[in-house]
Design a protein around this motif. Structure first.
Motif, PDB file in Angstrom:
ATOM      1  N   GLN A 323       0.818  -1.209   0.000  1.00 45.60           N
ATOM      2  CA  GLN A 323       0.000   0.000   0.000  1.00 45.60           C
ATOM      3  C   GLN A 323       0.859   1.270   0.000  1.00 45.60           C
ATOM      4  OE1 GLN A 323      -2.387  -1.009   3.441  1.00 45.60           O
ATOM      5  NE2 GLN A 323      -4.168  -1.505   2.156  1.00 45.60           N
ATOM      6  N   ARG A 332      -4.203   7.537  -4.362  1.00 50.01           N
ATOM      7  CA  ARG A 332      -5.461   6.865  -4.025  1.00 50.01           C
ATOM      8  C   ARG A 332      -6.630   7.265  -4.915  1.00 50.01           C
ATOM      9  NH1 ARG A 332      -5.616   6.263   2.595  1.00 50.01           N
ATOM     10  NH2 ARG A 332      -3.381   5.778   2.861  1.00 50.01           N
ATOM     11  N   LEU A 452      -5.836  -3.246  -3.127  1.00 52.41           N
ATOM     12  CA  LEU A 452      -5.050  -2.693  -2.019  1.00 52.41           C
ATOM     13  C   LEU A 452      -4.964  -1.175  -2.071  1.00 52.41           C
ATOM     14  CD1 LEU A 452      -2.163  -5.256  -1.470  1.00 52.41           C
ATOM     15  CD2 LEU A 452      -4.478  -5.193  -0.588  1.00 52.41           C
ATOM     16  N   GLN A 453      -5.279  -0.587  -3.205  1.00 53.01           N
ATOM     17  CA  GLN A 453      -5.371   0.868  -3.279  1.00 53.01           C
ATOM     18  C   GLN A 453      -6.574   1.364  -2.487  1.00 53.01           C
ATOM     19  OE1 GLN A 453      -6.862   2.606  -6.942  1.00 53.01           O
ATOM     20  NE2 GLN A 453      -5.233   4.149  -6.919  1.00 53.01           N
ATOM     21  N   THR A 456      -8.062  -2.002   3.050  1.00 49.79           N
ATOM     22  CA  THR A 456      -7.167  -2.785   3.901  1.00 49.79           C
ATOM     23  C   THR A 456      -7.954  -4.022   4.329  1.00 49.79           C
ATOM     24  OG1 THR A 456      -5.934  -0.884   4.726  1.00 49.79           O
ATOM     25  CG2 THR A 456      -5.902  -2.883   6.068  1.00 49.79           C
ATOM     26  N   ARG A 488      -9.942   2.456   2.747  1.00 43.34           N
ATOM     27  CA  ARG A 488      -8.786   3.245   3.210  1.00 43.34           C
ATOM     28  C   ARG A 488      -9.118   4.732   3.178  1.00 43.34           C
ATOM     29  NH1 ARG A 488      -3.757   2.452   0.000  1.00 43.34           N
ATOM     30  NH2 ARG A 488      -2.755   3.210   1.905  1.00 43.34           N
TER      31      ARG A 488
END
Length: 488
Positions: A323, A332, A452-453, A456, A488
């Protein structure tokens, strides 16, 4: 006396069928009359069984299942010699009775199980060319993958940190990518018909991993036991019915001036060769090739992604580091592209390590020698079935620093830059290398980085730590698990 005569005659006949008169033939365990080594083999965990035999007999050893000679090739150097150096000699496929139940026959075997000859060359060449026409390796297909990953991320977001099993949603998303190429359309995640098809597909995968189908390959009479074949192949029949329906819809709406997808392209070829019985392009090959692309384009990639999410919740430090690299290179807000991969060595290393460690397909699809040849000085006569132990390559102790651990550093140099490893062969190698390797690599990178962008992933607080154990079968998969996805 008559019984004794027939017993002696049968034993002599068996001996003549199973005797190995060739010099320099690979060694192996002593086999039993009629059955060979079938009773000794552990069909539930062939990689472990072969690992034990490898310690005793070396990298190249032989088995006998009934009257079929089988040679197992292990270790990177031997697999490389067999698959690449001797590819012209070893790229044929054995014929199994179980294939007849699936509808496969001479000159009609799709692209995966086809014999090594002109028909296979024609269909494979056409398939590769057509896949490229519909975006393989191009920005347009990458955008399609990114769009599908976005749909899947929306599903994750809707779970709002509640535990869920990602299995079927990942299957659906990955399958939609290949569906858009071969069918010209995708399916909504709540499409009941497609959910049923994916269920049938999972039944087919589960059935292929059972002991019975593996035994049918070597004891053909089992195919004709009443009730056995019909039960085993019902999922295959239902899946083919689904594909036949889509092909029929295409044929009814087909316009020779508009090529919508892979099926349209194949129908175009059928028109060109109409009336030529020798042509590789026929109705059955259309069905079998579409089936091959649909199944191969779904199972291995979706299973790899399931392993990837499992390893992220088991190794949160690795997830955090990926990340950090995503935030630094992509941020992001912007969606990832394939151009980003060159600037993300750690993420690339993690994806490769997921494939290596998960070891989804321990053995490549069986090969067969098309003529007498040699590997490591051992004589392999024409018609010998070969099984290349890819697991022994991906876990080769002489190559990998920590072969039985999840260790992304296997693909990083001292400066933290990504390095290619010659022994990385999850897609096999040689003339029979996986047709969809390029698509799979694209999907794995884009799906994984988008996951994963945006999220979590972690183990649900009231659930035990998931196991790293896998299903021990033809296609390995993670044991069922649940996770939570936090935006995230």
């Amino acid at each position: 006396m008559l019984a004794l005569f027939f017993t002696v005659f049968a034993l002599l006949y068996d001996f003549m069928k199973r005797r190995r008169s060739w010099s320099r033939y690979p060694p192996g365990p002593t086999s039993l009359p009629f059955l060979g080594n079938i009773l000794q083999a552990d069909f539930k965990n062939l990689p472990e069984y072969c690992a034990r035999l490898r310690k005793q007999y070396g990298d190249v050893f032989s088995l006998q299942f009934c009257w079929e000679n089988l040679v197992i090739i292990n270790g990177f150097e031997m697999v490389k010699e067999g698959l690449i150096t001797k590819s012209e000699d070893t790229s044929d496929r054995p014929h199994y009775s179980i294939s007849d139940c699936y509808g496969y026959k001479e000159n009609c075997s799709g692209v995966v199980l086809a014999r090594y000859g002109q028909s296979w060359r024609d269909i494979r060449r056409f398939s590769l060319s057509t896949l490229r026409d519909f975006g393989l390796g191009k920005k347009s297909l990458a955008e399609r993958v990114t769009e599908e990953a976005g749909f899947l991320c929306s599903f994750f977001k809707a779970k709002e940190c509640h535990p869920f099993d990602p299995h079927f949603m990942i299957n659906n998303a990955v399958s939609n990518v290949i569906c858009s190429i071969i069918f010209g359309d995708r399916f909504d995640y709540d499409d009941k018909q497609f959910m049923k098809v994916l269920g049938l597909f999972q039944d087919l995968v589960d059935a292929s991993n059972e002991i019975l189908p593996q035994l049918m390959n070597f004891i053909p009479v089992l195919v004709y036991v009443p009730g056995v074949a019909s039960k085993l192949f019902s999922a295959q029949d239902n899946l083919f019915d689904f594909l036949k329906g889509i092909i029929t819809e295409h044929r009814e709406s087909w316009d020779p001036n508009v090529r919508r997808d892979f099926i349209d392209a194949f129908l175009e070829e059928l028109e060109k060769v109409k009336g030529d019985p020798r042509s590789s392009f026929n109705e059955l090959n259309l069905l079998l090739t579409v089936g091959d692309l649909f199944t191969a384009g779904t199972e291995t990639t979706s299973t790899t992604l399931r392993f990837g999410l499992l390893y992220m919740i088991l190794y949160p430090d690795v997830q955090n580091r990926v990340q950090e690299e995503i935030d630094k290179v992509i941020g992001r807000e912007r969606k990832p592209t394939m151009d980003d991969r060159a600037n993300m060595p750690y993420t690339n290393a993690v994806i490769h390590e997921i494939q290596r460690y998960a070891d989804i397909v321990p053995f490549s699809v069986p090969h067969m020698t098309s003529r007498d040849t040699e590997v490591k000085g051992f004589f392999l006569p024409k018609g010998t079935t070969l099984m290349f132990n890819l697991s022994s390559v991906l876990k080769d102790e002489s190559i990998w620093a920590r072969p039985y651990q999840f260790y992304p550093e296997h693909f990083l140099d001292a400066d933290g830059q990504f390095i290619k490893r010659e022994a990385f062969l999850p897609f096999s190698a040689g003339r029979r290398v996986c047709l969809g390797e390029q698509l799979a690599r694209m999907e794995l990178f884009l799906f994984y980085t988008m996951f994963l962008q945006q999220f979590t992933f972690f183990i649900p607080r009231d659930k035990p730590r998931p196991s790293e154990e896998t299903t021990s079968s033809t296609i390995r998969a993670p044991m069922p698990y649940q996770l939570c996805a936090e935006v995230r």
